[in-house]
Every structure is written in structure tokens, then in C-alpha cells.
Design a protein around this motif. Structure first.
Motif, short mmCIF file in Angstrom:
data_model
loop_
_atom_site.label_atom_id
_atom_site.label_comp_id
_atom_site.label_asym_id
_atom_site.label_seq_id
_atom_site.Cartn_x
_atom_site.Cartn_y
_atom_site.Cartn_z
N VAL A 212 54.54 43.67 45.44
CA VAL A 212 53.38 42.67 45.22
C VAL A 212 53.51 41.46 46.27
O VAL A 212 54.50 41.07 46.58
N TYR A 213 52.26 41.22 46.68
CA TYR A 213 51.87 40.26 47.37
C TYR A 213 51.85 38.70 46.61
O TYR A 213 51.45 38.68 45.19
N PRO A 214 52.30 37.77 47.35
CA PRO A 214 52.09 36.46 46.49
C PRO A 214 50.75 36.17 46.07
O PRO A 214 49.69 36.49 46.73
N GLY A 215 50.38 35.28 45.05
CA GLY A 215 49.33 34.84 44.75
C GLY A 215 48.46 34.27 45.82
O GLY A 215 49.02 33.50 46.73
N GLY A 216 47.14 34.60 45.88
CA GLY A 216 46.52 33.76 47.08
C GLY A 216 46.35 34.73 48.07
O GLY A 216 45.56 34.19 49.24
N THR A 217 47.17 35.77 48.15
CA THR A 217 47.23 36.55 49.61
C THR A 217 45.76 37.38 49.99
O THR A 217 45.44 37.19 50.98
N GLY A 218 45.11 37.41 48.85
CA GLY A 218 43.77 38.02 48.91
C GLY A 218 42.91 37.33 49.44
O GLY A 218 42.24 37.68 50.69
N ASP A 219 42.81 36.18 49.08
CA ASP A 219 41.91 35.06 49.88
C ASP A 219 42.49 34.66 51.07
O ASP A 219 41.51 34.44 52.12
#
Length: 232
Positions: free
Chosen positions: A54-61
Motif C-alpha cells: 500500500v502506498y501512503p495517502g496522496g501518492t496518486g496525486d
């Protein structure tokens, strides 16, 4: 090409970026991660479903911001700074390194330019006029060469002096250089009447004009000698 098939977490990032209008490949994502621009995913326990990356929150942005500014030949440091100023949550280490390298590289270039300018000061002037003079003239020559708004307006202002009204630019610039040297010294040479006359003309405090260029001149002088200028 990535070393192996992209993980589920990577595929989710790629799908997210595509949904936002950005095409990101698995190899591009791996390259950014290797350079520290994208954080490493962590393994989390999902109960009977086992574990997952799982990537940290905000990685998509963050990936979208990197894709938005990614062009061939762009350095990783520049990409990190552009993504950061775009509001993305850039990994702290990558951001600090980018800022440090940008600052120190710029400082080194300035010091090299300053050294070259100092070398052009006639030999012996430093000892004759004080240890600060050589540094002040080097700074002044750099400012004159850059020709910013403040310098351009000072040149215009100096031409209001009767003896410079029709003078060639070389002569005006010699006088302007003297003004800039004085402003770059730790103390204004207030006992030099010719300098103070040129300084007054260059700053044009009594011209009654305003405008961005005039304010740029006053700001230049204020930053150089705020306490002294308050008395003139």
C-alpha cells in the motif's frame, strides 16, 4: 522496462493517473521510486486476505504531478521542486536534497562570477580604498552587467545631470558603477561630495515620479543601506 511485473499497488497508481489524464508506465514509476521521488509502498496485513503493498495517502496525486511536469531531459531535482510547488506531497528526503542542490549550485555560480569580477578590479585599489572596496566593486559590476530594473532606472536618472545629458552610455555607466560601488560598501562614503551628488541623482528622491521602476531603485538602496538612507 521494470525488472518484474508491476505490483498491484503500482497498477492501481497507473490506473489512477490514467483516470486523471496522465499516462504513466510501470518503468517510469519504478524510475521515480528508485530516485526517491515516489515513496516505497509498505506491507499491511489484511486479515484472512493476507498482506498487500500500500502506498501512503496522496501518492496518486504525487504521481500525477510528476507526470504533469515530466519532460525528456528534466532533472529529478527540478521535477521534485515542480511537483512540490504544484502542491504534491514529495518525499521529504528528495525535496530536501533538491532544495540543497539548487541553493548551493546557485551560490557556487554566484561566487565564481564574483571571483571573476573581483579579478577585474585594478590591482592595488583594495589596499588603497579599504579591504571592502574590491568586494563592493565586484558586486557592483555584477549588478551593472545584469541590468535589472533598478539599474536601468538609475541610468535614466543620472542622465538628468547636465554633464551627463548627452554623454555616451559608457561614460554614464562609469558614473553609475561608482554609485553601485558606494551602495555595496558597508558604509556610504558620505564625505565624497561627488559621489553623494551622483547618488542623489541616481535615486531621484526629488523627481516627484512614481512607478514600479522608481520603487525598484528605492528598494535597491534601502536593502543596501536602510539606516543611512533614512537620513537622506
Amino acid at each position: 522496462m521494470p525488472r518484474s511485473e508491476p505490483s498491484r499497488a503500482d497498477r492501481e497508481l497507473i490506473r489512477y493517473a490514467r483516470a486523471q489524464g496522465y499516462e504513466v508506465s510501470a518503468s517510469q514509476l519504478e524510475r521515480w521510486r528508485r530516485r526517491g521521488l515516489v515513496p516505497q509502498p509498505t506491507r499491511v496485513y489484511r486479515g484472512r486476505h493476507g498482506t498487500a503493498s500500500v502506498y501512503p495517502g496522496g501518492t496518486g496525486d504525487l504521481v500525477c504531478a510528476l507526470a504533469r511536469h515530466s519532460v525528456p531531459g528534466r532533472r529529478s531535482d527540478d521535477l521534485a521542486l515542480l511537483a512540490f510547488f504544484d502542491g504534491a506531497d514529495v518525499p521529504e528526503t528528495a525535496l530536501k536534497l533538491a532544495i540543497a542542490r539548487a541553493y548551493f549550485d546557485s551560490r557556487l555560480r554566484h561566487e565564481n562570477v564574483l571571483s571573476e569580477a573581483s579579478a577585474s578590479v585594478p590591482e592595488g585599489w583594495g589596499s588603497l580604498l579599504g579591504s571592502d572596496y574590491e568586494q563592493a566593486e565586484a558586486e557592483a559590476r555584477i549588478d551593472l552587467a545584469k541590468g535589472g530594473r533598478a539599474v536601468r532606472q538609475m541610468r535614466i536618472n543620472l542622465r538628468r545631470l547636465p554633464d551627463l545629458a548627452g554623454a555616451p552610455q559608457r561614460e554614464v555607466d562609469e558614473r553609475l558603477l561608482g554609485v553601485l560601488v558606494g551602495l555595496n560598501r558597508p558604509r556610504l562614503p558620505e564625505d565624497d561630495r561627488e559621489f553623494m551628488t551622483d547618488l542623489s541623482a541616481a535615486l531621484a528622491f526629488d523627481c516627484g515620479e512614481d512607478g514600479d521602476d522608481v520603487f525598484a531603485v528605492w528598494e535597491y538602496a534601502a536593502l543596501a543601506h536602510g539606516p543611512q538612507m533614512a537620513g537622506h
